[in-house]
Design a protein around this motif. Structure first.
Motif, short mmCIF file in Angstrom:
data_model
loop_
_atom_site.label_atom_id
_atom_site.label_comp_id
_atom_site.label_asym_id
_atom_site.label_seq_id
_atom_site.Cartn_x
_atom_site.Cartn_y
_atom_site.Cartn_z
N GLN A 61 62.47 45.36 1.08
CA GLN A 61 61.67 45.50 0.01
C GLN A 61 60.38 44.73 0.15
OE1 GLN A 61 61.97 47.78 -2.77
NE2 GLN A 61 59.83 47.41 -2.70
N GLY A 62 59.12 45.27 -0.12
CA GLY A 62 57.93 44.53 -0.08
C GLY A 62 57.16 44.74 -1.28
N VAL A 63 55.94 44.08 -1.28
CA VAL A 63 55.14 44.08 -2.52
C VAL A 63 53.90 44.39 -2.16
CG1 VAL A 63 56.66 42.87 -4.22
CG2 VAL A 63 54.98 41.88 -3.16
N LEU A 64 52.98 45.35 -3.04
CA LEU A 64 51.72 45.42 -2.74
C LEU A 64 50.89 45.05 -4.03
CD1 LEU A 64 51.26 49.00 -0.53
CD2 LEU A 64 50.29 46.46 0.01
N PRO A 65 49.95 44.45 -4.14
CA PRO A 65 49.19 43.73 -5.45
C PRO A 65 48.22 44.94 -5.92
CG PRO A 65 48.07 42.73 -3.35
CD PRO A 65 49.20 43.70 -2.63
N PRO A 66 48.26 44.72 -7.17
CA PRO A 66 47.46 45.85 -7.74
C PRO A 66 45.89 45.75 -7.61
CG PRO A 66 47.95 44.19 -9.57
CD PRO A 66 48.60 43.68 -8.07
N GLN A 67 45.10 46.32 -8.19
CA GLN A 67 43.64 46.17 -8.00
C GLN A 67 43.05 45.67 -9.17
OE1 GLN A 67 41.66 49.31 -6.09
NE2 GLN A 67 43.45 49.32 -4.65
N GLN A 68 41.68 44.95 -8.90
CA GLN A 68 40.80 44.41 -9.97
C GLN A 68 40.41 45.56 -10.93
OE1 GLN A 68 37.45 42.21 -8.49
NE2 GLN A 68 36.51 42.31 -10.48
N THR A 386 51.29 38.74 7.03
CA THR A 386 50.75 37.58 6.36
C THR A 386 51.55 37.31 4.84
OG1 THR A 386 48.74 38.20 7.12
CG2 THR A 386 48.46 36.74 5.52
N GLY A 387 51.56 35.85 4.88
CA GLY A 387 51.83 35.42 3.17
C GLY A 387 53.29 35.88 3.03
N ARG A 388 53.38 35.76 1.55
CA ARG A 388 54.90 36.21 1.13
C ARG A 388 55.02 37.44 0.33
NH1 ARG A 388 56.26 32.58 -4.05
NH2 ARG A 388 58.49 32.90 -4.28
N VAL A 389 55.05 38.51 1.17
CA VAL A 389 55.25 39.92 0.61
C VAL A 389 56.11 40.53 0.72
CG1 VAL A 389 52.68 40.15 0.89
CG2 VAL A 389 54.09 40.69 2.83
N GLU A 393 64.97 36.65 -3.84
CA GLU A 393 65.19 36.56 -5.17
C GLU A 393 64.18 35.53 -5.70
OE1 GLU A 393 69.08 36.28 -5.75
OE2 GLU A 393 68.95 35.09 -7.71
N ALA A 394 63.79 34.64 -4.82
CA ALA A 394 62.52 33.63 -5.35
C ALA A 394 61.21 34.31 -5.74
CB ALA A 394 62.24 32.61 -4.56
N LEU A 395 60.90 35.16 -4.89
CA LEU A 395 59.64 35.98 -5.05
C LEU A 395 60.00 36.89 -6.23
CD1 LEU A 395 56.75 36.68 -4.32
CD2 LEU A 395 57.56 38.44 -2.59
N GLY A 437 49.98 34.43 -1.30
CA GLY A 437 49.43 33.86 -0.01
C GLY A 437 48.86 34.89 1.03
N ILE A 438 48.03 35.68 0.25
CA ILE A 438 47.39 36.78 1.30
C ILE A 438 45.80 36.55 1.33
CG2 ILE A 438 49.07 38.54 0.87
CD1 ILE A 438 47.20 39.95 -1.19
N GLY A 439 45.36 35.36 0.67
CA GLY A 439 43.94 35.26 0.71
C GLY A 439 43.20 35.90 -0.36
N ALA A 440 41.90 35.93 -0.33
CA ALA A 440 40.79 36.70 -1.01
C ALA A 440 41.05 37.86 -0.80
CB ALA A 440 39.54 35.81 -1.08
#
Ligand code: SUG
Length: 447
Positions: A61-68, A386-389, A393-395, A437-440
């Protein structure tokens, strides 16, 4: 030699501005629920709970961040001026529909984020991505720029990952991403055949839907296959049944889902069912296992209301498959019986059904499969992320705590003009990029 390929489901984190704006013409749930009060916190936690239970069941399982959001830049481009509060107030007064559009958390439906080809199938041995232009609606057209940036940040190493230009954002190349793309194969470790389902043909096409728009064109799907280096031996292009689109099936993933050699579909999924199956069989190196649901068992209306086909179909190590359905399937007697008799009871690898509550998303027409982008990755490619995606359990716990800290439990249409929502949202997103941890990746971080 085995490359230890695993399908990773990257679910979209629901953003802090999740709301019901009735923005999606042809999406029955969105049209029906516009104006309701949403609960962004519950929506995000429902998404995380689904991710966690699938992770605990052994799926990657991975995650993708939402948008601004709100996208104040989009409002400024449209002529609204002043400071943030002024822009919001002016838009709320003069064009409330635009304000709702720039607040949409629609990037949660990551099945529309991009189309992905695994390295096993690509001639250059890399994973290929094309972010979808989503040009058929204004609120979704705002997504691809940030989506492409997020994908490039997470799948960064050019030795493993290739990113292609978003297709021209014009009706000819209307593209809604992986929701209209299915990869069929034997094992995930084996090369696959790609089924692209389109709603209309821009050049010379007839037989489109009459009531609702077709969101994917043949020309868009062909361009993606070309970008990714897939030739005729690996691709099948099939037209979606126009009557299904007119009944509210705005993406193929509302009427069909495939995994490995299994294609679970409603008899009204394709305009030419026989030709579609034949074309797949002619290209696949392993026998196709079609699981066909006839209209007598589940009407188109019930398919759209329950999102039976917007299930996730996932492979277990023993070769069996798990079907992840939304709660609405259990609440509908006919659909639930079909799941027991035809799917679980049928001669196919589906051996288990998991029911997940994603009601906040479902009210906008997004089921379990809409919420995830499938990316089959070899071990070396998972290591190159890249990063923690990838969820552990911790994430999960960090993300759940982050949601609890920042999200409102109530968002009504009139709240969208609240300047505090902008501040809350940006604070949350800034923290999120650090957490992952994916940067800007967001416009406010880049300016
Ligand atoms: O594009 N709904 C989304 C749902 C997308 C579902 N995705 C897949 N089937 N893969 C859409 O129609 C509604 C937003 C609103 O009305 O507030 C919305 O955009």
């Amino acid at each position: 030699m085995s490359q230890n390929v695993r399908e990773v489901n990257f679910d979209g984190l629901v953003g802090p501005t999740h709301n019901y704006a009735g923005l999606a013409h042809g999406n029955v749930a969105s049209m029906r629920h516009g104006g309701l009060t949403a609960n962004p916190r519950e929506a995000a936690l429902q998404g995380l709970a689904k991710m966690k239970s699938l992770m605990e069941a052994g799926f990657a399982q991975g995650v993708l961040p939402p948008q601004q959001r709100p996208d104040l830049g989009a409002l400024r481009d449209l002529g609204f001026t002043g400071d943030d509060a002024g822009v919001l107030a002016q838009a709320a007064r003069q064009a409330p529909q635009l304000l709702r559009a720039v607040c949409s958390a629609s990037s949660m439906w990551t099945a529309n984020a991009a189309t992905v080809t695994p390295s096993l199938d690509a001639p250059d041995g890399r994973v290929h991505f094309t972010a979808a232009n989503l040009q058929s609606s204004f609120h979704r057209y705002l997504e691809p720029r940030t989506t492409a940036r997020v994908l490039a940040a997470m799948f960064h190493d050019p030795a493993h990952f290739a990113h292609h230009p978003v297709l021209p954002a014009t009706p000819t190349f209307s593209d809604e991403g992986a929701a209209n793309h299915t990869r069929l194969c034997g094992d995930h470790d084996e090369p696959g055949v790609h089924l692209y389902v389109y709603g209309r043909q821009a050049f010379g096409g007839e037989h489109g839907p009459k009531r609702y728009p077709a969101r994917q064109t043949l020309e868009a799907s062909q361009a993606i296959a070309r970008q990714h280096g897939l030739d005729d031996t690996r691709t099948v292009f099939a037209q979606q049944h126009p009557d299904a689109i007119d009944a509210g099936v705005f993406h193929n993933d509302v009427i069909a889902v495939g995994n490995g050699p299994v294609l679970l579909y409603h008899e009204m999924a394709f305009r030419d069912e026989t030709a579609t199956l034949e074309a797949l069989r002619a290209r696949m190196s392993t026998p196709l296992i079609p699981v066909r649901v006839p209209s007598e068992a589940v009407s188109l209306e019930d398919a759209v209301a329950t999102y039976l086909f917007n299930s996730q179909l996932l492979s277990n190590p023993d070769g069996s498959m798990t079907l992840v359905v939304p709660g609405e399937c259990q609440e509908n007697e006919t659909v639930w019986r079909t799941i027991q008799d035809l799917l679980l009871g049928g001669n196919n690898p589906i051996g288990e059904v998991l029911v997940k509550d994603v009601k906040q998303s479902m009210r906008n027409g997004g089921g379990p499969a809409c919420l995830r982008l499938r990316v089959a990755l070899a071990a070396r490619e998972r290591q190159a992320l890249t990063g923690r995606v990838l969820l552990d359990e911790a994430l999960h716990d960090d993300l759940a705590a982050w949601v609890e800290r920042h999200y409102r439990d109530r968002l009504a249409p009139e709240d969208l003009a609240d300047p505090l929502l902008v501040r809350e949202s940006l604070t949350a997103l800034d923290e999120l990029t650090q957490l992952l941890g994916i940067g800007a990746v967001y416009p406010f971080q880049l300016n």
